[in-house]
Design an enzyme around this catalytic site. Sequence first.
Site, PDB file in Angstrom:
ATOM      1  N   GLU A   8      -5.080   1.393   2.913  1.00  0.00           N
ATOM      2  CA  GLU A   8      -4.829   0.407   3.964  1.00  0.00           C
ATOM      3  C   GLU A   8      -4.869   1.022   5.357  1.00  0.00           C
ATOM      4  O   GLU A   8      -5.387   0.425   6.305  1.00  0.00           O
ATOM      5  CB  GLU A   8      -3.473  -0.275   3.733  1.00  0.00           C
ATOM      6  N   GLU A   9      -4.328   2.229   5.483  1.00  0.00           N
ATOM      7  CA  GLU A   9      -4.226   2.846   6.808  1.00  0.00           C
ATOM      8  C   GLU A   9      -5.583   3.258   7.378  1.00  0.00           C
ATOM      9  O   GLU A   9      -5.692   3.539   8.570  1.00  0.00           O
ATOM     10  CB  GLU A   9      -3.301   4.071   6.742  1.00  0.00           C
ATOM     11  N   HIS A  52       4.328   4.429  12.449  1.00  0.00           N
ATOM     12  CA  HIS A  52       3.391   5.439  12.946  1.00  0.00           C
ATOM     13  C   HIS A  52       4.035   6.327  14.008  1.00  0.00           C
ATOM     14  O   HIS A  52       3.333   6.932  14.828  1.00  0.00           O
ATOM     15  CB  HIS A  52       2.115   4.801  13.496  1.00  0.00           C
ATOM     16  N   GLU A  68       4.682  -5.419   4.226  1.00  0.00           N
ATOM     17  CA  GLU A  68       4.789  -4.637   5.455  1.00  0.00           C
ATOM     18  C   GLU A  68       6.172  -4.905   6.064  1.00  0.00           C
ATOM     19  O   GLU A  68       6.816  -5.908   5.754  1.00  0.00           O
ATOM     20  CB  GLU A  68       3.703  -5.060   6.448  1.00  0.00           C
ATOM     21  N   HIS A 110       0.857  -1.195   0.000  1.00  0.00           N
ATOM     22  CA  HIS A 110       0.000   0.000   0.000  1.00  0.00           C
ATOM     23  C   HIS A 110       0.886   1.236   0.000  1.00  0.00           C
ATOM     24  O   HIS A 110       2.024   1.210   0.491  1.00  0.00           O
ATOM     25  CB  HIS A 110      -0.968   0.004   1.180  1.00  0.00           C
ATOM     26  N   ASP A 136       6.491   2.096   6.555  1.00  0.00           N
ATOM     27  CA  ASP A 136       5.119   1.591   6.452  1.00  0.00           C
ATOM     28  C   ASP A 136       4.391   2.299   5.323  1.00  0.00           C
ATOM     29  O   ASP A 136       3.666   3.250   5.550  1.00  0.00           O
ATOM     30  CB  ASP A 136       4.412   1.810   7.796  1.00  0.00           C
TER      31      ASP A 136
END
Length: 374
Positions: free
Chosen positions: A142-143, A349, A167, A82, A108
Amino acid sequence: MDQIKAYMTKHHQDIMEDMKYIVESESPSHDKALLDVCGQRIQDLLEKHFGYRAMLIEEKEHVNHLRFEYGEGEEKLLILSHFDTVWDKGELPIKEEGGKIFGPGILDMKGGLVQAIWSMKACKDLGLHVNKRIVFLCTSDEEIGSPSSQALIEQEAKGSFCVLVTEPPVAGSGALKTERKGSARYYVDVTGKAAHSGNHHEDGVNAIKEVAEQILYLESLTDYDKGTTVNVGSVEGGGPLNVVADAASIGVDVRMETEEEQDRIEHIMEELEPHTEGAKIKVHGGVMRPPMHKNERTEKLFTKAKEVAQELNMELKEESAGGGSDGNFTAAMGVPTLDGLGAAGEGIHARDEHILIDDIPERTALLCKLLYSV
């Protein structure tokens, strides 16, 4: 040196430059214009390295996705990546220092996305026979739970021999992820009654007070022994300090290891009642991803990955992760799914999000060797 590792080492700088090219094109999940620009950069790389572009899957309400095919064969191998991120434009600087590359989404998971491109490119350049048709999906939501890409992912997973997810691996150990927790998100809106805080305080119903009661209750549902965490991650409400607040809301993130726990929490949220007389509650949201469990075929797939890693003098481990990914969807369908095949680093994140420069050739070689070994 292994020929794949040698190839990746030779092109180490080129891979890094491609990663920076994609990371520089910032792509917050809710910004369609920026996501479309990033998608075009991915298309640029595909055309540069393979001579053709991905099929554009257009979405009316959401952002477009990309579907790229490489190789031939009756069986299909699905790669999931993603390119949306959790960061607003300009929120994180892009820099290289101390053997690391920092930037929004570099870990990510734009680094892993680029490694997937170079894994297929190495097969092409070295004439390695891939006996399966590779479908490479690059999704843009995706997030935020994959609202538009879930159906696409599940459709492509049907009939796939396996699914490889780029990932990042587990930080520190570099382990692949063969199990993940399921996830759910809920939003609790509270309606109270406004009143003057001095003259008629007793006539008001304070929505903020009710929200505070709900926070304490919901957070108490966390049970580490069961692997269940309930996190109130956002609070909104109120206004002038001399007014009893008549509206407030909270956002709740839940992670759980089993379907039974997922059902239990879902029932609790559906039956949530106010603690404050006169307050009204409305709950919306629900399950986003089911728990990811490994099956016998996944065990065999990981065993193959360990064998491939040994050829690169890597000791590969498997672990369970608390965060979810699109691999949760495919694993729930019974399709063998290996997650964590992306770039190694730390700070998912987090503001120090980065990948490790020295690990790029090895991690890319691992994915490449899997493509023609499974």
